[in-house]
Design an enzyme around this catalytic site. Structure first.
Site, PDB file in Angstrom:
ATOM      1  N   HIS A  85       5.405  18.973 -15.317  1.00  0.00           N
ATOM      2  CA  HIS A  85       6.287  17.888 -15.767  1.00  0.00           C
ATOM      3  C   HIS A  85       7.563  17.851 -14.927  1.00  0.00           C
ATOM      4  O   HIS A  85       8.070  16.770 -14.604  1.00  0.00           O
ATOM      5  CB  HIS A  85       6.613  18.054 -17.256  1.00  0.00           C
ATOM      6  N   ASP A 142       6.873   6.815 -21.237  1.00  0.00           N
ATOM      7  CA  ASP A 142       7.248   6.816 -22.648  1.00  0.00           C
ATOM      8  C   ASP A 142       8.744   6.531 -22.749  1.00  0.00           C
ATOM      9  O   ASP A 142       9.439   6.428 -21.733  1.00  0.00           O
ATOM     10  CB  ASP A 142       6.851   8.131 -23.325  1.00  0.00           C
ATOM     11  N   HIS A 168       0.830  -1.199   0.000  1.00  0.00           N
ATOM     12  CA  HIS A 168       0.000   0.000   0.000  1.00  0.00           C
ATOM     13  C   HIS A 168       0.869   1.256   0.000  1.00  0.00           C
ATOM     14  O   HIS A 168       1.752   1.406   0.822  1.00  0.00           O
ATOM     15  CB  HIS A 168      -0.902  -0.005   1.237  1.00  0.00           C
ATOM     16  N   TYR A 218       4.538  13.503 -23.109  1.00  0.00           N
ATOM     17  CA  TYR A 218       3.975  13.384 -21.765  1.00  0.00           C
ATOM     18  C   TYR A 218       3.174  12.095 -21.541  1.00  0.00           C
ATOM     19  O   TYR A 218       2.219  12.084 -20.769  1.00  0.00           O
ATOM     20  CB  TYR A 218       3.139  14.611 -21.418  1.00  0.00           C
ATOM     21  N   ALA A 219       3.563  11.025 -22.177  1.00  0.00           N
ATOM     22  CA  ALA A 219       2.878   9.736 -22.030  1.00  0.00           C
ATOM     23  C   ALA A 219       3.466   8.998 -20.835  1.00  0.00           C
ATOM     24  O   ALA A 219       4.197   8.009 -20.971  1.00  0.00           O
ATOM     25  CB  ALA A 219       3.017   8.916 -23.310  1.00  0.00           C
ATOM     26  N   ASN A 220       3.148   9.516 -19.656  1.00  0.00           N
ATOM     27  CA  ASN A 220       3.690   8.993 -18.408  1.00  0.00           C
ATOM     28  C   ASN A 220       2.629   9.079 -17.321  1.00  0.00           C
ATOM     29  O   ASN A 220       1.859  10.043 -17.274  1.00  0.00           O
ATOM     30  CB  ASN A 220       4.891   9.831 -17.944  1.00  0.00           C
TER      31      ASN A 220
END
Length: 132
Positions: free
Chosen positions: A99, A28, A20, A121-123
């Site tokens: 970012h 990316d 947890h 920004y594919a994160n």
């Protein structure tokens, strides 16, 4: 041979070890990975595997309490932002940060899963919840 679920041994191990509040990043191919953070490199070539395909697999096995994305994804990559938010659903809150702040947060994650995604920004940082 494993019949179902994640076949990548390193990814399967990390998912099984999460407690947890632990976090992993689906990234990316351009996100810098901090020294000392485990890298699970799935990238084969640009676009393979995609961010969305990888996120689907991880979400099928991980209980996610909340997520973090860079706020820049909305103007720069609206389709991916919409796909990500749809996959997370309304029960997983998504916090948006700059970012620069996102990259700082990656210093404290258990692992970064590097995909072949080559779009801005594919994160996403996924924080583990509990199933009870």
């Amino acid at each position: 041979m494993k019949k179902t679920g994640t076949l990548n041994a390193q990814l399967a191990r990390v998912l099984a070890e999460l407690g947890h509040g632990d976090a992993i990043v689906i990234a990316d191919c351009g996100l810098p990975i901090p020294a000392g953070v485990e890298r699970i490199d799935l990238a084969l070539t640009q676009g393979i595997p995609s961010f969305v395909a990888t996120l689907k697999v991880v979400l099928s096995e991980m209980q996610v309490e909340h997520a973090v994305m860079a706020k820049e994804v909305h103007p720069a990559n609206t389709a991916l932002a919409a796909d990500t938010e749809a996959l997370l659903g309304e029960h997983i809150p998504v916090r948006l940060v700059s970012h620069a702040d996102f990259k700082t947060l990656t210093r404290n994650v258990r692992a970064v899963v590097r995909t072949g995604e080559a779009s801005p920004y594919a994160n996403v940082i996924l924080y583990s919840g509990v199933v009870f």
